[in-house]
Design a protein around this motif. Structure first.
Motif, PDB file in Angstrom:
ATOM      1  N   GLU A 179      -3.775  16.775 -11.970  1.00 40.24           N
ATOM      2  CA  GLU A 179      -4.600  16.927 -10.765  1.00 40.24           C
ATOM      3  C   GLU A 179      -6.080  16.685 -11.045  1.00 40.24           C
ATOM      4  OE1 GLU A 179      -5.252  20.138  -7.116  1.00 40.24           O
ATOM      5  OE2 GLU A 179      -4.058  20.671  -8.868  1.00 40.24           O
ATOM      6  N   GLY A 180      -6.519  16.925 -12.244  1.00 45.92           N
ATOM      7  CA  GLY A 180      -7.930  16.752 -12.565  1.00 45.92           C
ATOM      8  C   GLY A 180      -8.321  15.348 -12.962  1.00 45.92           C
ATOM      9  N   TYR A 181      -7.408  14.390 -12.886  1.00 48.16           N
ATOM     10  CA  TYR A 181      -7.714  13.012 -13.271  1.00 48.16           C
ATOM     11  C   TYR A 181      -8.441  12.335 -12.103  1.00 48.16           C
ATOM     12  CZ  TYR A 181      -7.074   8.349 -15.233  1.00 48.16           C
ATOM     13  OH  TYR A 181      -7.291   7.090 -15.757  1.00 48.16           O
ATOM     14  N   GLN A 182      -9.747  12.242 -12.179  1.00 49.65           N
ATOM     15  CA  GLN A 182     -10.570  11.806 -11.049  1.00 49.65           C
ATOM     16  C   GLN A 182     -10.368  10.345 -10.646  1.00 49.65           C
ATOM     17  OE1 GLN A 182     -14.686  13.009 -11.375  1.00 49.65           O
ATOM     18  NE2 GLN A 182     -14.139  15.050 -12.146  1.00 49.65           N
ATOM     19  N   PRO A 183     -10.138   9.390 -11.566  1.00 53.02           N
ATOM     20  CA  PRO A 183      -9.888   8.011 -11.123  1.00 53.02           C
ATOM     21  C   PRO A 183      -8.732   7.901 -10.133  1.00 53.02           C
ATOM     22  CG  PRO A 183     -10.364   8.029 -13.466  1.00 53.02           C
ATOM     23  CD  PRO A 183     -10.243   9.458 -13.056  1.00 53.02           C
ATOM     24  N   ALA A 184      -7.737   8.781 -10.267  1.00 53.67           N
ATOM     25  CA  ALA A 184      -6.614   8.750  -9.325  1.00 53.67           C
ATOM     26  C   ALA A 184      -7.071   9.124  -7.913  1.00 53.67           C
ATOM     27  CB  ALA A 184      -5.515   9.693  -9.806  1.00 53.67           C
ATOM     28  N   TRP A 185      -7.956  10.106  -7.823  1.00 54.96           N
ATOM     29  CA  TRP A 185      -8.462  10.497  -6.507  1.00 54.96           C
ATOM     30  C   TRP A 185      -9.305   9.376  -5.890  1.00 54.96           C
ATOM     31  CZ3 TRP A 185      -6.882  14.825  -4.033  1.00 54.96           C
ATOM     32  CH2 TRP A 185      -6.264  15.812  -4.794  1.00 54.96           C
ATOM     33  N   HIS A 186     -10.111   8.719  -6.701  1.00 57.79           N
ATOM     34  CA  HIS A 186     -10.878   7.568  -6.201  1.00 57.79           C
ATOM     35  C   HIS A 186      -9.938   6.491  -5.651  1.00 57.79           C
ATOM     36  CE1 HIS A 186     -15.050   8.423  -7.233  1.00 57.79           C
ATOM     37  NE2 HIS A 186     -14.667   8.907  -8.411  1.00 57.79           N
ATOM     38  N   ALA A 187      -8.898   6.186  -6.424  1.00 57.41           N
ATOM     39  CA  ALA A 187      -7.945   5.149  -6.016  1.00 57.41           C
ATOM     40  C   ALA A 187      -7.208   5.557  -4.743  1.00 57.41           C
ATOM     41  CB  ALA A 187      -6.964   4.871  -7.153  1.00 57.41           C
ATOM     42  N   ARG A 188      -6.864   6.854  -4.647  1.00 60.31           N
ATOM     43  CA  ARG A 188      -6.147   7.328  -3.462  1.00 60.31           C
ATOM     44  C   ARG A 188      -7.001   7.149  -2.201  1.00 60.31           C
ATOM     45  NH1 ARG A 188      -4.597  11.870  -0.256  1.00 60.31           N
ATOM     46  NH2 ARG A 188      -2.299  11.925  -0.054  1.00 60.31           N
ATOM     47  N   ALA A 189      -8.280   7.493  -2.293  1.00 58.98           N
ATOM     48  CA  ALA A 189      -9.168   7.340  -1.141  1.00 58.98           C
ATOM     49  C   ALA A 189      -9.281   5.864  -0.743  1.00 58.98           C
ATOM     50  CB  ALA A 189     -10.547   7.912  -1.462  1.00 58.98           C
ATOM     51  N   ARG A 190      -9.374   4.987  -1.733  1.00 61.03           N
ATOM     52  CA  ARG A 190      -9.502   3.553  -1.444  1.00 61.03           C
ATOM     53  C   ARG A 190      -8.246   3.020  -0.772  1.00 61.03           C
ATOM     54  NH1 ARG A 190      -9.998   2.026  -6.281  1.00 61.03           N
ATOM     55  NH2 ARG A 190      -7.880   1.221  -6.580  1.00 61.03           N
ATOM     56  N   ILE A 191      -7.074   3.418  -1.253  1.00 57.32           N
ATOM     57  CA  ILE A 191      -5.811   2.940  -0.687  1.00 57.32           C
ATOM     58  C   ILE A 191      -5.659   3.421   0.751  1.00 57.32           C
ATOM     59  CG2 ILE A 191      -3.298   3.127  -0.862  1.00 57.32           C
ATOM     60  CD1 ILE A 191      -3.790   3.335  -3.973  1.00 57.32           C
ATOM     61  N   LEU A 199       0.814  -1.209   0.000  1.00 61.52           N
ATOM     62  CA  LEU A 199       0.000   0.000   0.000  1.00 61.52           C
ATOM     63  C   LEU A 199       0.850   1.262   0.000  1.00 61.52           C
ATOM     64  CD1 LEU A 199      -2.836  -1.084   2.481  1.00 61.52           C
ATOM     65  CD2 LEU A 199      -2.815  -1.185  -0.021  1.00 61.52           C
ATOM     66  N   ARG A 200       2.020   1.216   0.592  1.00 61.71           N
ATOM     67  CA  ARG A 200       2.886   2.403   0.600  1.00 61.71           C
ATOM     68  C   ARG A 200       3.341   2.743  -0.818  1.00 61.71           C
ATOM     69  NH1 ARG A 200       1.742   5.305   4.898  1.00 61.71           N
ATOM     70  NH2 ARG A 200       1.599   3.965   6.743  1.00 61.71           N
ATOM     71  N   ALA A 201       3.749   1.717  -1.539  1.00 60.00           N
ATOM     72  CA  ALA A 201       4.167   1.937  -2.921  1.00 60.00           C
ATOM     73  C   ALA A 201       2.979   2.389  -3.769  1.00 60.00           C
ATOM     74  CB  ALA A 201       4.776   0.661  -3.497  1.00 60.00           C
ATOM     75  N   ALA A 202       1.799   1.820  -3.495  1.00 58.31           N
ATOM     76  CA  ALA A 202       0.604   2.217  -4.227  1.00 58.31           C
ATOM     77  C   ALA A 202       0.290   3.689  -3.981  1.00 58.31           C
ATOM     78  CB  ALA A 202      -0.576   1.350  -3.803  1.00 58.31           C
ATOM     79  N   LEU A 203       0.406   4.125  -2.718  1.00 58.30           N
ATOM     80  CA  LEU A 203       0.116   5.525  -2.398  1.00 58.30           C
ATOM     81  C   LEU A 203       1.122   6.456  -3.069  1.00 58.30           C
ATOM     82  CD1 LEU A 203      -1.690   7.456  -0.802  1.00 58.30           C
ATOM     83  CD2 LEU A 203      -0.129   7.189   1.145  1.00 58.30           C
ATOM     84  N   ALA A 204       2.387   6.041  -3.094  1.00 58.25           N
ATOM     85  CA  ALA A 204       3.400   6.872  -3.742  1.00 58.25           C
ATOM     86  C   ALA A 204       3.110   7.011  -5.236  1.00 58.25           C
ATOM     87  CB  ALA A 204       4.780   6.266  -3.514  1.00 58.25           C
ATOM     88  N   ALA A 205       2.713   5.902  -5.872  1.00 62.18           N
ATOM     89  CA  ALA A 205       2.420   5.945  -7.309  1.00 62.18           C
ATOM     90  C   ALA A 205       1.194   6.807  -7.595  1.00 62.18           C
ATOM     91  CB  ALA A 205       2.214   4.526  -7.837  1.00 62.18           C
ATOM     92  N   ILE A 206       0.183   6.697  -6.746  1.00 59.32           N
ATOM     93  CA  ILE A 206      -1.041   7.468  -6.991  1.00 59.32           C
ATOM     94  C   ILE A 206      -0.804   8.946  -6.756  1.00 59.32           C
ATOM     95  CG2 ILE A 206      -2.284   7.573  -4.776  1.00 59.32           C
ATOM     96  CD1 ILE A 206      -3.718   6.364  -8.115  1.00 59.32           C
ATOM     97  N   ASP A 207       0.074   9.283  -5.815  1.00 58.58           N
ATOM     98  CA  ASP A 207       0.400  10.692  -5.594  1.00 58.58           C
ATOM     99  C   ASP A 207       1.138  11.268  -6.807  1.00 58.58           C
ATOM    100  OD1 ASP A 207      -0.840  10.868  -3.148  1.00 58.58           O
ATOM    101  OD2 ASP A 207       0.986  10.490  -1.978  1.00 58.58           O
ATOM    102  N   MET A 208       1.967  10.448  -7.437  1.00 58.28           N
ATOM    103  CA  MET A 208       2.635  10.910  -8.664  1.00 58.28           C
ATOM    104  C   MET A 208       1.625  11.107  -9.783  1.00 58.28           C
ATOM    105  SD  MET A 208       6.318   8.938  -8.912  1.00 58.28           S
ATOM    106  CE  MET A 208       5.653   7.277  -8.809  1.00 58.28           C
ATOM    107  N   ALA A 209       0.595  10.246  -9.820  1.00 56.17           N
ATOM    108  CA  ALA A 209      -0.447  10.389 -10.840  1.00 56.17           C
ATOM    109  C   ALA A 209      -1.196  11.696 -10.658  1.00 56.17           C
ATOM    110  CB  ALA A 209      -1.411   9.210 -10.770  1.00 56.17           C
ATOM    111  N   ILE A 210      -1.522  12.024  -9.416  1.00 53.05           N
ATOM    112  CA  ILE A 210      -2.253  13.272  -9.140  1.00 53.05           C
ATOM    113  C   ILE A 210      -1.368  14.475  -9.442  1.00 53.05           C
ATOM    114  CG2 ILE A 210      -3.226  14.651  -7.252  1.00 53.05           C
ATOM    115  CD1 ILE A 210      -4.274  12.003  -6.073  1.00 53.05           C
ATOM    116  N   GLU A 211      -0.063  14.348  -9.136  1.00 49.20           N
ATOM    117  CA  GLU A 211       0.869  15.445  -9.450  1.00 49.20           C
ATOM    118  C   GLU A 211       0.972  15.647 -10.957  1.00 49.20           C
ATOM    119  OE1 GLU A 211       5.513  16.732  -8.549  1.00 49.20           O
ATOM    120  OE2 GLU A 211       4.694  14.858  -7.756  1.00 49.20           O
TER     121      GLU A 211
END
Length: 399
Positions: free
Chosen positions: A46-58, A31-43
């Motif tokens: 920022e408007g890519y909404q699937p990334a925010w959904h995934a971040r909340a789930r993780i 999950l730590r690696a997943a969170l790091a990857a999703i934070d890079m996706a949002i960076e």
């Protein structure tokens, strides 16, 4: 995937690839690696909404309190980006459900309440928001949570249900109870009155409306609604409860004499019978309703015990003697009372006086002698108890 994301030219493409990479880490329970990857996706976008959904789930899967709080904040941020009202309401409901699982009880205006309220304000037709709001309210206490916007949302939800024909008595009651929690009895009563013509007639609706009237000290209106509820209710147990409430409302409305029959009906139906009989007897005595007072006292004699039964027997005997002119019945009741209190000289003397007035001199003498015998036996038993009490050097005990 990460190399492809680095090489991608479009920000949305990079974000999509990094989100897929984060999901792969999540499948591997990293999950730590997943969170790091999703934070890079949002960076990256920022408007890519699937990334925010995934971040909340993780963050939710991490399980610790700080991660849960961050997951809620992530969903709140996502909701601000969504243009579609239904999507935004569902996102806020997801955040509210997460807040509700972790909230402490008895927190008025809690975070869960706020999120569900915002969701219902955004989309009054959202069932998840309405159910969540009710669940959040059950976890809180205190005065109504004033929120005019939310009250308007509840009214809009009701009007939409009326328009499409989906409003039912049960859903109208839920709406009104939520309105009572939000804005107090005024809004609840208004919604019930507006919705009643559009649903099947139901005793519970009139009970809820009576409750709203009572909260506003409109007791005459409450009486009317309780009468309508009684006319529609078939369950004996619920009818007994309604009779009790109707009696209380009549007394508060200044029609205490009319409350007696309802208290008696409540007692006979088994709803707090002792309390109901006591209230009926008290009011009947004040208003001179002899027959109903006799019914109430007889009910107390049948179900009470100890001193209350003795008091009721004495009062019932006095009513039969002084008000109904039935001394023979009074004698029978006093005999029954003397069985309860065989050493009570006052009861024995009163029975003797009644018998003498009826010309039954031998029975009067027998009653007096029996009372004396019981009194002597009691005194003898008390003396024997004192004689066998262990000696003590305590001067106060000896005295």
């Amino acid at each position: 995937l990460q190399a492809a994301a680095t090489a991608a030219a479009a920000p949305a493409q990079r974000a999509a690839l990094l989100t897929i990479a984060a999901e792969q880490h999540e499948h591997r329970i990293d999950l730590r690696a997943a969170l790091a990857a999703i934070d890079m996706a949002i960076e990256a976008c920022e408007g890519y909404q699937p990334a925010w959904h995934a971040r909340a789930r993780i963050l939710e899967r991490m399980g610790d309190a700080p991660s849960r709080d961050e997951a809620i904040a992530t969903l709140e941020r996502l909701a601000t980006m969504q243009k579609d009202r239904s999507h935004r309401a569902r996102t806020l409901c997801r955040a509210g459900a997460l807040a509700l699982r972790t909230a402490e009880d008895d927190v008025v205006g809690s975070r869960a309440w706020t999120l569900f309220a915002e969701a219902l304000t955004v989309d009054p037709g959202c069932d998840r928001a309405f159910v969540g709001l009710r669940r959040a309210r059950l976890r809180t206490s205190g005065p109504p949570l004033e929120d005019p916007a939310l009250g308007q949302a509840l009214q809009a939800r009701m009007m939409a249900s009326i328009a499409d024909g989906s409003l039912r008595a049960s859903s109208l009651r839920e709406l009104a109870r939520t309105a009572l929690a939000i804005a107090g009895p005024e809004l609840a009563a208004s919604m019930l009155q507006a919705g009643l013509p559009h649903v099947e007639d139901d005793a519970g609706l009139h009970v809820d409306l009576a409750h709203a009237h009572a909260r506003r000290d409109r007791w005459a209106d409450a009486v009317g609604e309780l009468d309508l509820a009684l006319a529609r209710e078939h369950s004996p147990e619920r009818r007994a409860a309604l009779h009790y409430f109707a009696a209380d409302a009549r007394e508060r409305a200044g029609a205490a004499a009319a409350a007696v029959e309802h208290f008696l009906a409540a007692a006979e139906g088994g709803y707090y019978p002792k309390h109901a009989y006591r209230h009926a007897e008290r009011i009947a005595a004040v208003h001179g309703d002899v027959q109903r007072r006799v019914s109430a006292l007889q009910g107390l004699v049948n179900i009470a015990d100890g001193s209350e039964r003795a008091h009721s027997l004495h009062a019932l005997a006095e009513v039969h003697r002084a008000q109904l002119g039935q001394p023979e019945v009074a004698v029978d009741l006093m005999r029954e009372l003397l069985l309860l209190r065989p050493t009570d000289v006052d009861v024995a003397l009163e029975l003797r006086r009644l018998l003498l007035r009826l010309g039954r001199h031998e029975e009067a003498a027998a009653a007096a002698l029996a009372a004396v015998a019981h009194q002597r036996a009691w005194l003898r038993a008390a003396a024997t108890t004192r004689e066998h009490r262990p000696e003590t050097t305590d001067r106060k005990s000896v005295v």
